[in-house]
Design a protein around this motif. Structure first.
Motif, PDB file in Angstrom:
ATOM      1  N   PHE A  11     166.908  51.985  -5.617  1.00  0.00           N
ATOM      2  CA  PHE A  11     167.402  52.133  -4.235  1.00  0.00           C
ATOM      3  C   PHE A  11     166.351  52.846  -3.379  1.00  0.00           C
ATOM      4  O   PHE A  11     165.812  53.880  -3.774  1.00  0.00           O
ATOM      5  CB  PHE A  11     168.678  52.980  -4.283  1.00  0.00           C
ATOM      6  N   GLY A  12     166.096  52.287  -2.183  1.00  0.00           N
ATOM      7  CA  GLY A  12     165.225  52.997  -1.237  1.00  0.00           C
ATOM      8  C   GLY A  12     163.760  52.640  -1.334  1.00  0.00           C
ATOM      9  O   GLY A  12     162.904  53.361  -0.812  1.00  0.00           O
ATOM     10  N   PRO A  70     170.412  46.585  -4.343  1.00  0.00           N
ATOM     11  CA  PRO A  70     170.629  47.128  -3.009  1.00  0.00           C
ATOM     12  C   PRO A  70     169.869  46.282  -1.993  1.00  0.00           C
ATOM     13  O   PRO A  70     168.683  46.010  -2.182  1.00  0.00           O
ATOM     14  CB  PRO A  70     170.056  48.542  -3.072  1.00  0.00           C
ATOM     15  N   PHE A  71     170.561  45.869  -0.927  1.00  0.00           N
ATOM     16  CA  PHE A  71     169.933  44.931   0.006  1.00  0.00           C
ATOM     17  C   PHE A  71     170.430  45.269   1.400  1.00  0.00           C
ATOM     18  O   PHE A  71     171.604  45.090   1.694  1.00  0.00           O
ATOM     19  CB  PHE A  71     170.327  43.504  -0.413  1.00  0.00           C
ATOM     20  N   ALA A  72     169.521  45.780   2.242  1.00  0.00           N
ATOM     21  CA  ALA A  72     169.967  46.334   3.535  1.00  0.00           C
ATOM     22  C   ALA A  72     169.954  45.280   4.632  1.00  0.00           C
ATOM     23  O   ALA A  72     169.977  45.624   5.808  1.00  0.00           O
ATOM     24  CB  ALA A  72     169.063  47.500   3.894  1.00  0.00           C
ATOM     25  N   ALA A 130     175.652  54.976   0.320  1.00  0.00           N
ATOM     26  CA  ALA A 130     175.382  53.643  -0.240  1.00  0.00           C
ATOM     27  C   ALA A 130     174.968  53.739  -1.705  1.00  0.00           C
ATOM     28  O   ALA A 130     175.469  53.001  -2.568  1.00  0.00           O
ATOM     29  CB  ALA A 130     174.298  52.949   0.583  1.00  0.00           C
ATOM     30  N   ILE A 162     173.694  43.551  -2.286  1.00  0.00           N
ATOM     31  CA  ILE A 162     174.789  44.306  -1.656  1.00  0.00           C
ATOM     32  C   ILE A 162     174.289  45.169  -0.505  1.00  0.00           C
ATOM     33  O   ILE A 162     173.371  45.994  -0.686  1.00  0.00           O
ATOM     34  CB  ILE A 162     175.500  45.195  -2.690  1.00  0.00           C
ATOM     35  N   SER A 163     174.902  44.964   0.669  1.00  0.00           N
ATOM     36  CA  SER A 163     174.717  45.872   1.803  1.00  0.00           C
ATOM     37  C   SER A 163     175.973  46.711   1.937  1.00  0.00           C
ATOM     38  O   SER A 163     177.052  46.174   2.220  1.00  0.00           O
ATOM     39  CB  SER A 163     174.513  45.082   3.103  1.00  0.00           C
ATOM     40  N   VAL A 164     175.855  48.015   1.716  1.00  0.00           N
ATOM     41  CA  VAL A 164     176.998  48.904   1.900  1.00  0.00           C
ATOM     42  C   VAL A 164     177.074  49.239   3.387  1.00  0.00           C
ATOM     43  O   VAL A 164     176.056  49.558   4.011  1.00  0.00           O
ATOM     44  CB  VAL A 164     176.836  50.189   1.064  1.00  0.00           C
ATOM     45  N   ALA A 186     160.796  52.834   0.891  1.00  0.00           N
ATOM     46  CA  ALA A 186     161.369  52.344   2.153  1.00  0.00           C
ATOM     47  C   ALA A 186     162.200  53.445   2.819  1.00  0.00           C
ATOM     48  O   ALA A 186     162.645  53.300   3.943  1.00  0.00           O
ATOM     49  CB  ALA A 186     162.247  51.124   1.888  1.00  0.00           C
ATOM     50  N   LEU A 187     162.431  54.517   2.083  1.00  0.00           N
ATOM     51  CA  LEU A 187     163.128  55.706   2.596  1.00  0.00           C
ATOM     52  C   LEU A 187     162.238  56.910   2.316  1.00  0.00           C
ATOM     53  O   LEU A 187     161.466  56.908   1.344  1.00  0.00           O
ATOM     54  CB  LEU A 187     164.479  55.900   1.883  1.00  0.00           C
ATOM     55  N   LEU A 220     174.919  49.472   8.613  1.00  0.00           N
ATOM     56  CA  LEU A 220     174.688  50.013   7.264  1.00  0.00           C
ATOM     57  C   LEU A 220     175.286  51.405   7.092  1.00  0.00           C
ATOM     58  O   LEU A 220     175.273  52.223   8.020  1.00  0.00           O
ATOM     59  CB  LEU A 220     173.185  50.096   6.984  1.00  0.00           C
ATOM     60  N   ALA A 221     175.806  51.658   5.889  1.00  0.00           N
ATOM     61  CA  ALA A 221     176.233  53.013   5.532  1.00  0.00           C
ATOM     62  C   ALA A 221     174.996  53.893   5.341  1.00  0.00           C
ATOM     63  O   ALA A 221     173.894  53.397   5.103  1.00  0.00           O
ATOM     64  CB  ALA A 221     177.032  52.972   4.230  1.00  0.00           C
TER      65      ALA A 221
END
Ligand SMILES: Nc1ncnc2c1ncn2[C@@H]1O[C@H](COS(=O)(=O)NC(=O)[C@@H](N)CO)[C@@H](O)[C@H]1O
Length: 143
Positions: free
Chosen positions: A117-118, A80-82, A94, A43-45, A19-20, A88-89
């Motif tokens: 993550f990502g 991790p949940f955007a 994050a 968690i959304s940082v 996703a990144l 978003l950070a």
């Protein structure tokens, strides 16, 4: 930081696509994961967390420990949940914050996993439905 806390019979995920451009490097065994009888912490940082990462880590860990002890959950999934925030950070900040939350939680007697993550991930969840099974927390640095 925005957290959605779900007490679940289990949480399982499977990594799908990136996703990144540069997602967190993961080992083969991290492509799937599962915990039973788990407090899932989605968690959304947020951008505001970048002003004092250590403080939001401390506050998030305290909140998660507090809920886990109330619901008597010994397993925690840091996920991790955007999608809980529109502010978003940056991904690198994050990820650092999520890794620190995982590390601090592991210092206690909780069994902790963190989802990669990502990546886009398929996941399954089975919310228990009791009064404390669905909670949300907003955490901000004191400034
Ligand atoms: N601030 C953040 N908090 C939590 N997870 C994040 C954050 N930023 C990125 N991620 C992770 O990176 C994944 C992709 O993040 S995303 O914001 O949804 N998408 C993107 O950033 C890119 N698709 C460009 O828009 C998320 O699923 C999550 O795993």
């Amino acid at each position: 930081m925005r957290m959605l806390l779900i007490h679940s019979d289990y949480l399982e995920y499977e990594v799908k696509d990136k996703a990144l451009k540069n997602p967190e490097p993961i080992r083969e065994e991290q492509k799937k994961g599962r915990l039973e009888e788990v407090l899932a912490a989605f968690i959304s940082v947020e951008k505001v967390d970048e002003t004092n990462p250590d403080e939001v880590v401390k506050k998030a860990v305290n909140e998660i420990k507090d809920v886990a002890s109330h619901i008597k959950a010994k397993n925690v999934f840091v996920y991790p949940f955007a999608h809980l925030s529109s502010e978003l950070a940056k991904p690198d900040v994050a990820l650092e914050i999520l890794k620190k939350i995982e590390e601090r939680l592991k210092e206690g007697d909780l069994n902790v996993k963190r989802a990669p993550f990502g990546y886009y991930k398929a996941f399954k969840l089975s919310c228990k439905g009791h009064p404390l099974a669905e909670l949300s927390r907003t955490i901000v640095p004191s400034g």
